[in-house]
Design an enzyme around this catalytic site. Structure first.
Site, PDB file in Angstrom:
ATOM      1  N   ASP A  47      40.024  13.685  -8.060  1.00 19.65           N
ATOM      2  CA  ASP A  47      41.055  13.614  -9.102  1.00 19.65           C
ATOM      3  C   ASP A  47      41.731  14.976  -9.249  1.00 19.65           C
ATOM      4  O   ASP A  47      41.060  15.980  -9.497  1.00 19.65           O
ATOM      5  CB  ASP A  47      40.425  13.193 -10.429  1.00 19.65           C
ATOM      6  CG  ASP A  47      41.463  12.756 -11.453  1.00 19.65           C
ATOM      7  OD1 ASP A  47      42.446  13.500 -11.652  1.00 19.65           O
ATOM      8  OD2 ASP A  47      41.297  11.688 -12.049  1.00 19.65           O
ATOM      9  N   THR A 107      44.127   5.916   4.815  1.00 19.01           N
ATOM     10  CA  THR A 107      43.959   4.737   3.982  1.00 19.01           C
ATOM     11  C   THR A 107      45.317   4.109   3.684  1.00 19.01           C
ATOM     12  O   THR A 107      46.374   4.711   3.912  1.00 19.01           O
ATOM     13  CB  THR A 107      43.284   5.109   2.655  1.00 19.01           C
ATOM     14  OG1 THR A 107      44.165   5.969   1.909  1.00 19.01           O
ATOM     15  CG2 THR A 107      41.963   5.826   2.895  1.00 19.01           C
ATOM     16  N   GLU A 134      47.114   6.291   1.273  1.00 13.71           N
ATOM     17  CA  GLU A 134      47.634   7.500   1.910  1.00 13.71           C
ATOM     18  C   GLU A 134      48.861   7.187   2.758  1.00 13.71           C
ATOM     19  O   GLU A 134      49.848   7.930   2.744  1.00 13.71           O
ATOM     20  CB  GLU A 134      46.536   8.116   2.766  1.00 13.71           C
ATOM     21  CG  GLU A 134      46.851   9.500   3.309  1.00 13.71           C
ATOM     22  CD  GLU A 134      45.682  10.091   4.070  1.00 13.71           C
ATOM     23  OE1 GLU A 134      45.875  11.146   4.698  1.00 13.71           O
ATOM     24  OE2 GLU A 134      44.587   9.506   4.039  1.00 13.71           O
ATOM     25  N   ASP A 143      46.108  14.894  -1.768  1.00 13.92           N
ATOM     26  CA  ASP A 143      47.539  14.613  -1.589  1.00 13.92           C
ATOM     27  C   ASP A 143      48.362  15.269  -2.686  1.00 13.92           C
ATOM     28  O   ASP A 143      49.514  14.899  -2.912  1.00 13.92           O
ATOM     29  CB  ASP A 143      47.795  13.096  -1.573  1.00 13.92           C
ATOM     30  CG  ASP A 143      47.302  12.405  -2.839  1.00 13.92           C
ATOM     31  OD1 ASP A 143      46.700  13.087  -3.705  1.00 13.92           O
ATOM     32  OD2 ASP A 143      47.498  11.182  -2.968  1.00 13.92           O
TER      33      ASP A 143
END
Length: 245
Positions: free
Chosen positions: A152, A223, A226, A188
């Site tokens: 997170d 993923t 992603e 990210d």
């Protein structure tokens, strides 16, 4: 992934199981437990596969050879979310053992379901705070690798202290890595990537394998989340550090 399901917090630190070590000055919890619905398939996987693949938390050193039924390099993953990447990595690296920490029940059930569907044998799951696992169950130099993917980012500045990647945790992880062992983080969120780079670069036991950001290792899959971000122009940053002698 961990960014979708878990939050990170920082509080005071417990004493380690290994008394020769100085305890960290601050305690880091690797999660904030959030409510979520467990599906019938996940519940079935928990009931049928949990007894084989779940390891109970205990404040005693982990016998990894007994837990996995073999001796092999041991990689710790902190926060695997729904287990998509975890299952993929375990399948493409069958010669490694993966000890995976996650407290979110739907995620644990989802990974157990993937284990059953694909016949994966080299994963064990601890449904417990990874920091307590590191402190009380893992010995210095026991780990060959650590994966922390998409923790997170806690976007707001006043919440940055809750981020998982902080110097006390990285010092603990570096201590648990064997010489030559690696720490692989991915995010990210660029501001968090920059903080990760500063924190990891500040740990004297670790050295960056790249000038700054690493190429995504082939074992880490993209993923769906992603891939969607990349199509929207969002970046992804991987950092791979190794422990020196």
């Amino acid at each position: 992934m961990a960014a979708l399901l878990q939050s990170r917090a920082v509080t005071q630190s417990p004493l380690p199981l290994f008394p020769a070590e100085a305890p960290p000055q601050r305690r880091i919890r690797s999660f904030v437990l959030r409510a979520g619905r467990t599906t019938s398939g996940q519940e079935k996987a928990l009931a049928e596969l949990g007894p084989r693949f779940l390891i109970p938390y205990a404040e005693v050193p982990l016998d990894a050879t007994a837990a996995f039924g073999r001796q092999a390099p041991l990689v710790l993953e902190i926060g695997f979310g729904m287990g998509e990447a975890t299952a993929h990595i375990a399948r493409v690296r069958p010669d490694d053992n993966f000890l995976c920490c996650e407290v979110h029940e739907p995620g644990v059930g989802a990974l157990l379901r993937r284990i059953g569907e694909h016949g994966i044998a080299n994963i064990r799951i601890l449904r417990h705070d990874a920091v307590e696992v590191l402190t009380h169950m893992l010995a210095p130099a026991q780990l060959d690798g650590v994966h922390i993917f998409f923790p997170d980012p806690w976007h707001k500045k006043r919440h940055h202290k809750r981020r998982l990647i902080q110097p006390p945790l990285i010092a603990l992880l570096a201590n648990r890595l064997r010489p030559g062992g690696y720490l692989h983080c991915a995010t990210d969120w660029q501001p968090y990537a920059e903080q990760m780079l500063r924190v990891l670069s500040g740990e004297p036991l670790l050295a960056n394998t790249a000038a700054d950001w690493a190429e995504r290792p082939a074992y880490r899959p993209l993923t769906k989340f992603e891939n969607r971000g990349l199509r929207l122009g969002h970046g992804v940053w991987d950092l791979v550090f190794r422990r020196g002698a």
